[in-house]
Design a protein around this motif. Structure first.
Motif, mmCIF file in Angstrom:
data_model
loop_
_atom_site.group_PDB
_atom_site.id
_atom_site.type_symbol
_atom_site.label_atom_id
_atom_site.label_comp_id
_atom_site.label_asym_id
_atom_site.label_seq_id
_atom_site.Cartn_x
_atom_site.Cartn_y
_atom_site.Cartn_z
ATOM 1 N N GLU A 164 6.897 25.890 43.876
ATOM 2 C CA GLU A 164 6.508 26.194 45.229
ATOM 3 C C GLU A 164 7.097 25.297 45.778
ATOM 4 O OE1 GLU A 164 2.592 27.399 46.111
ATOM 5 O OE2 GLU A 164 3.203 29.481 45.865
ATOM 6 N N GLU A 165 8.135 24.983 46.817
ATOM 7 C CA GLU A 165 8.317 23.598 47.631
ATOM 8 C C GLU A 165 7.426 22.933 47.624
ATOM 9 O OE1 GLU A 165 11.505 22.326 51.252
ATOM 10 O OE2 GLU A 165 10.400 24.541 51.183
ATOM 11 N N ASP A 166 6.477 23.274 48.325
ATOM 12 C CA ASP A 166 5.056 22.613 48.365
ATOM 13 C C ASP A 166 4.143 22.991 48.075
ATOM 14 O OD1 ASP A 166 2.638 21.099 49.529
ATOM 15 O OD2 ASP A 166 3.156 21.149 51.699
ATOM 16 N N THR A 167 3.672 21.751 46.364
ATOM 17 C CA THR A 167 2.450 21.573 45.528
ATOM 18 C C THR A 167 1.350 21.608 46.555
ATOM 19 O OG1 THR A 167 3.131 19.875 44.540
ATOM 20 C CG2 THR A 167 4.712 21.849 43.889
ATOM 21 N N SER A 168 0.703 21.608 47.517
ATOM 22 C CA SER A 168 -0.354 20.707 47.499
ATOM 23 C C SER A 168 -1.722 21.048 47.444
ATOM 24 C CB SER A 168 -0.343 20.755 49.428
ATOM 25 O OG SER A 168 0.134 19.744 49.783
ATOM 26 N N PRO A 169 -2.874 21.357 47.027
ATOM 27 C CA PRO A 169 -4.096 22.000 46.815
ATOM 28 C C PRO A 169 -4.252 23.140 48.437
ATOM 29 C CG PRO A 169 -4.346 19.887 46.996
ATOM 30 C CD PRO A 169 -2.900 19.658 47.485
ATOM 31 N N ASP A 170 -5.245 23.908 47.193
ATOM 32 C CA ASP A 170 -5.488 25.114 48.060
ATOM 33 C C ASP A 170 -6.750 24.977 49.418
ATOM 34 O OD1 ASP A 170 -3.607 27.221 47.604
ATOM 35 O OD2 ASP A 170 -4.931 27.809 46.106
ATOM 36 N N PHE A 171 -7.565 24.109 49.104
ATOM 37 C CA PHE A 171 -9.044 23.363 49.952
ATOM 38 C C PHE A 171 -8.682 21.876 50.167
ATOM 39 C CE2 PHE A 171 -13.238 24.287 50.475
ATOM 40 C CZ PHE A 171 -13.198 24.252 52.183
ATOM 41 N N SER A 172 -8.854 20.852 50.743
ATOM 42 C CA SER A 172 -8.830 20.407 51.447
ATOM 43 C C SER A 172 -10.702 19.490 50.332
ATOM 44 C CB SER A 172 -8.735 19.409 52.655
ATOM 45 O OG SER A 172 -10.441 19.847 53.060
ATOM 46 N N LEU A 324 3.509 22.823 65.575
ATOM 47 C CA LEU A 324 3.001 21.664 65.354
ATOM 48 C C LEU A 324 1.229 21.951 64.529
ATOM 49 C CD1 LEU A 324 3.636 18.911 67.747
ATOM 50 C CD2 LEU A 324 4.357 20.293 65.987
ATOM 51 N N GLU A 325 1.126 23.588 64.049
ATOM 52 C CA GLU A 325 -0.259 23.921 63.708
ATOM 53 C C GLU A 325 0.321 23.622 61.742
ATOM 54 O OE1 GLU A 325 -1.033 27.012 66.613
ATOM 55 O OE2 GLU A 325 0.146 27.736 65.078
ATOM 56 N N GLY A 326 -0.772 23.341 60.914
ATOM 57 C CA GLY A 326 -0.478 22.461 60.153
ATOM 58 C C GLY A 326 0.771 23.696 58.941
ATOM 59 N N GLN A 327 -0.275 25.292 58.810
ATOM 60 C CA GLN A 327 -0.428 25.836 57.519
ATOM 61 C C GLN A 327 1.477 26.439 58.193
ATOM 62 O OE1 GLN A 327 -1.886 26.616 60.212
ATOM 63 N NE2 GLN A 327 -1.383 28.162 61.205
ATOM 64 N N ARG A 328 1.783 26.233 59.515
ATOM 65 C CA ARG A 328 3.084 26.201 59.500
ATOM 66 C C ARG A 328 4.195 25.427 58.602
ATOM 67 N NH1 ARG A 328 2.247 30.449 62.050
ATOM 68 N NH2 ARG A 328 0.212 30.497 63.685
ATOM 69 N N ARG A 330 4.260 25.230 55.262
ATOM 70 C CA ARG A 330 3.596 25.347 53.791
ATOM 71 C C ARG A 330 3.898 26.841 54.143
ATOM 72 N NH1 ARG A 330 -1.442 23.977 50.706
ATOM 73 N NH2 ARG A 330 -0.959 25.550 48.653
ATOM 74 N N GLY A 331 4.958 26.826 52.559
ATOM 75 C CA GLY A 331 5.220 28.397 52.794
ATOM 76 C C GLY A 331 6.673 28.650 51.988
ATOM 77 N N ASP A 332 7.450 29.842 52.199
ATOM 78 C CA ASP A 332 9.014 30.272 51.863
ATOM 79 C C ASP A 332 8.691 30.786 52.487
ATOM 80 O OD1 ASP A 332 7.449 32.129 51.182
ATOM 81 O OD2 ASP A 332 8.578 32.224 48.756
ATOM 82 N N GLN A 333 7.635 31.788 53.898
ATOM 83 C CA GLN A 333 8.507 32.371 54.925
ATOM 84 C C GLN A 333 8.376 31.561 55.920
ATOM 85 O OE1 GLN A 333 8.669 35.452 54.084
ATOM 86 N NE2 GLN A 333 8.784 35.182 52.361
ATOM 87 N N GLU A 334 7.649 30.420 56.210
ATOM 88 C CA GLU A 334 7.761 29.384 57.424
ATOM 89 C C GLU A 334 9.085 28.642 57.739
ATOM 90 O OE1 GLU A 334 5.596 29.269 59.699
ATOM 91 O OE2 GLU A 334 3.703 30.574 58.711
ATOM 92 N N ARG A 398 -8.544 22.940 56.674
ATOM 93 C CA ARG A 398 -8.704 22.512 55.708
ATOM 94 C C ARG A 398 -7.974 23.278 54.007
ATOM 95 N NH1 ARG A 398 -14.797 22.085 54.217
ATOM 96 N NH2 ARG A 398 -13.506 20.556 51.779
ATOM 97 N N LEU A 399 -6.941 23.615 54.791
ATOM 98 C CA LEU A 399 -4.944 24.184 53.698
ATOM 99 C C LEU A 399 -4.431 22.155 54.002
ATOM 100 C CD1 LEU A 399 -4.012 26.233 52.133
ATOM 101 C CD2 LEU A 399 -2.780 26.839 54.463
ATOM 102 N N PRO A 400 -4.404 22.004 53.118
ATOM 103 C CA PRO A 400 -3.444 21.085 52.731
ATOM 104 C C PRO A 400 -1.931 21.313 52.737
ATOM 105 C CG PRO A 400 -5.082 20.794 50.900
ATOM 106 C CD PRO A 400 -5.443 22.254 51.552
ATOM 107 N N ILE A 401 -1.405 20.480 53.390
ATOM 108 C CA ILE A 401 0.761 20.837 53.251
ATOM 109 C C ILE A 401 1.003 18.806 52.185
ATOM 110 C CG2 ILE A 401 0.275 22.215 55.058
ATOM 111 C CD1 ILE A 401 1.388 19.883 57.262
ATOM 112 N N ALA A 402 2.070 19.189 51.791
ATOM 113 C CA ALA A 402 2.619 17.797 51.783
ATOM 114 C C ALA A 402 2.238 16.577 52.435
ATOM 115 C CB ALA A 402 4.127 18.236 51.947
#
Length: 575
Positions: A164-172, A324-328, A330-334, A398-402
């Motif tokens: 994946e492009e962003d390999t951040s953890p799933d939980f902070s 500007l919402e964090g989860q947007r 991260r992910g190959d669909q965003e 609590r979903l981290p991003i790069a």
């Protein structure tokens, strides 16, 4: 933290996924005792210490477990056409059980499996510790089984898919919060008095024969949120709200449907405006609809425009806030519109944007987006998103991003859904302000400069939507309710209808070149992947050098053939 299941949008009443247990004037319990929190804490401790300890076949204990319960009392009254349509009181308890298996780097929520962590059930209304604990036990076991199955799927998928492009953890890793608020009591509403007030307000629409449908709804809600987690969080968070919503619609002769809405917000019912103030607002709304149905239909336009403060608030919420919402990020669909723009200008240098859910009011107006703790038990924080036009950060759950490993108190969701980074009170400020008259003159000057016969003034906007995924153009659409043509030759402003604002975010935002000197508030409801939540936005009026509009869908249904029974024609009442 409280997340109402009884929320009203400007158009529709959101229905509950659970049965609402009715009560009479006296609820089963006017105030929750410590039994609910004690039962949640005890069962969480037992589950944490027991699940997976005697595991077989590769099972493992959850590394995180939380219970988020909502004890909600509501009173709802609705009037229509001068008569009471609905009179309800309700009391319900619901709990979200979240189970995470694996570890923070990779767990059962990874990617498209995020919803596997949550199980939602109703709880007993009575403070019966044994009954509550048994309900929690059942939900925890169900959630644990779902989490284990999902975690096996996640591990398989990560082995066979590309990196994946962003390999951040799933939980902070964030500190656990503690708060011991006083549980709220059931709202005290004089139904006889308020029933009559609502009848009187809805009766005003009888003076406007072309207002075909309307309602006036009062919704009073007192809610206590209870949150415990295996990390040690323990929160009792009370929240009270009162909202009166007015909605009315009409249909033009060519079939176009038109509506207007007005909302009044307060923490308690005693804080709602006086009757005369609301009556005046309804008269303005009714007259506006009568004018709108006779207004000419707009033509596509590309030129200068002013967004009123209220309209600009909705515009920023839809066009900028969601991106500007964090989860947007991260992910190959965003689409990740601004993911790579930290430290870069994305707005004119005179504009700054923050989100501050800790604000309860703005210049005397209650804010819908207020909360003390988010839906992951994190304390609400003011976040400076954009400073002098430069992007600084994102709205984080609590979903981290790069580059952003922690929550900033914006994990929000409707009951039954997993929290994501969401807006609360979005606040736009400007260092380049001018009085309203000057802003209007600047609009006319800009229209002349562009050889346009007029510019547009957007007085009110109802809603909109933003496309943020990669499989569609990065665009937005915003639906104005009241729009005027401001002519350069001195003719009076002309009301038009059927306008829809369209465009792409980066182009639209960078065409703002001046703002008004007064900010206005928009209170409403926002729907996204984590459900419908209350939000607010605050902004000054804005002058845009170029904005693109298109025509809305026309409609094919004709207005009513038979006039309403109270409509006057030639001085007589229709019979």
């Amino acid at each position: 933290m409280p997340r109402s299941r009884f929320r009203l949008t400007s158009l529709v009443l959101l229905s509950s996924a659970f049965v609402i247990l009715p009560v009479i004037d006296k609820p089963l319990h006017a105030q929750s005792s410590s039994s609910l929190m004690d039962a949640m804490s005890a069962e969480l401790s037992r589950a944490t210490s027991s699940l997976g300890k005697d595991a077989k076949d590769g099972q493992q204990p959850p590394y995180y477990l939380s219970y988020s319960a909502h004890d909600v009392f509501t009173v709802a009254l609705t009037a229509q056409q001068g008569a009471l349509l609905n009179d309800d009181s309700g009391h319900q308890r619901v709990v979200d059980v979240v189970v995470r298996v694996g570890d923070p780097r990779l767990d059962n929520t990874h990617g498209t499996h995020r919803t596997s962590a949550i199980t939602t059930i109703p709880l007993p209304l009575e403070d019966d510790s044994k009954a509550i604990r048994r309900s929690l036990w059942w939900a925890t076991n169900t959630g644990y089984g779902n989490a284990l199955q999902s975690y096996l799927q996640v591990k398989t998928e990560t082995e066979v898919r590309a990196k994946e492009e962003d390999t951040s953890p799933d939980f902070s890793k964030d500190p656990a919060s503690s708060a011991a608020g006083q549980p709220v009591v059931a709202p005290q509403v004089d139904k006889q008095e308020w029933g009559q007030r609502l009848r009187s307000l809805s009766n005003i629409f009888r003076d406007y024969p072309h207002v075909y449908s309307n309602f006036v709804m009062l919704n009073v809600q007192d809610e206590t949120g209870y949150f415990v987690s295996s990390e040690g969080a323990k929160i009792v968070d009370p929240h009270r709200s009162a909202r009166l919503v007015v909605f009315a619609s009409t249909r033009a002769a060519d079939g176009m449907d038109l509506f207007r809405a007005e909302t009044f917000e307060a923490e308690t019912i005693s804080g709602l405006p006086a009757q005369k103030e609301m009556e005046a607002a309804i008269h303005r709304l009714g007259a506006s609809l009568e004018d709108l149905r006779d207004a000419p239909v707009t033509q596509p336009f590309d030129g200068p425009a002013i967004l009123s403060g209220r309209a600009a608030a909705v515009f920023f919420h839809e066009v900028l806030g969601h991106r500007l919402e964090g989860q947007r990020q991260r992910g190959d669909q965003e689409g990740q519109t601004f993911t790579k723009d930290i430290g870069k200008p994305i707005l004119p240098s005179f504009l700054s944007v923050a989100d501050d859910p800790t604000m309860t009011t703005f210049e005397g107006t209650s804010l819908s987006g207020y909360y003390s703790y988010d839906d992951e038990g994190q304390r609400a924080q003011k976040v400076n998103l954009i400073q002098d036009g430069v992007l600084k950060t994102f709205l984080m759950s609590r979903l981290p991003i790069a580059s952003f490993a922690n929550s900033n108190g914006h994990g929000r969701a409707q009951i039954g859904l997993m929290p994501t980074g969401r807006q609360g009170n979005l606040i736009v400020t400007s260092t380049k302000t001018v009085p309203e008259k000057t802003l209007r003159k600047m609009l006319i000057d800009e229209a002349k400069k562009q050889n346009k016969p007029y510019g547009l003034y957007f007085e009110d906007i109802s809603s909109g939507f933003a496309v943020t995924t990669r499989n569609a153009p990065q665009a937005f659409q915003v639906i104005p309710l009241v729009v005027y043509r401001v002519y350069t030759d001195g003719r009076p402003d002309e009301l038009v209808r059927g306008v829809s604002i369209v465009g792409t975010p980066q182009a639209a935002l960078n065409r703002i070149f001046a703002t008004g000197d007064k900010r206005e508030v928009f209170n409403g409801e926002c729907g996204a992947e984590s459900g419908t939540i209350p939000v607010s936005a605050i902004a000054p009026a804005m002058l845009v050098s170029e904005i693109e509009t298109q025509r809305q869908q026309q409609g094919i249904s004709r207005p009513p053939i038979l006039p309403p029974p109270t409509a006057k024609a030639s001085g007589e009442v229709q019979k």
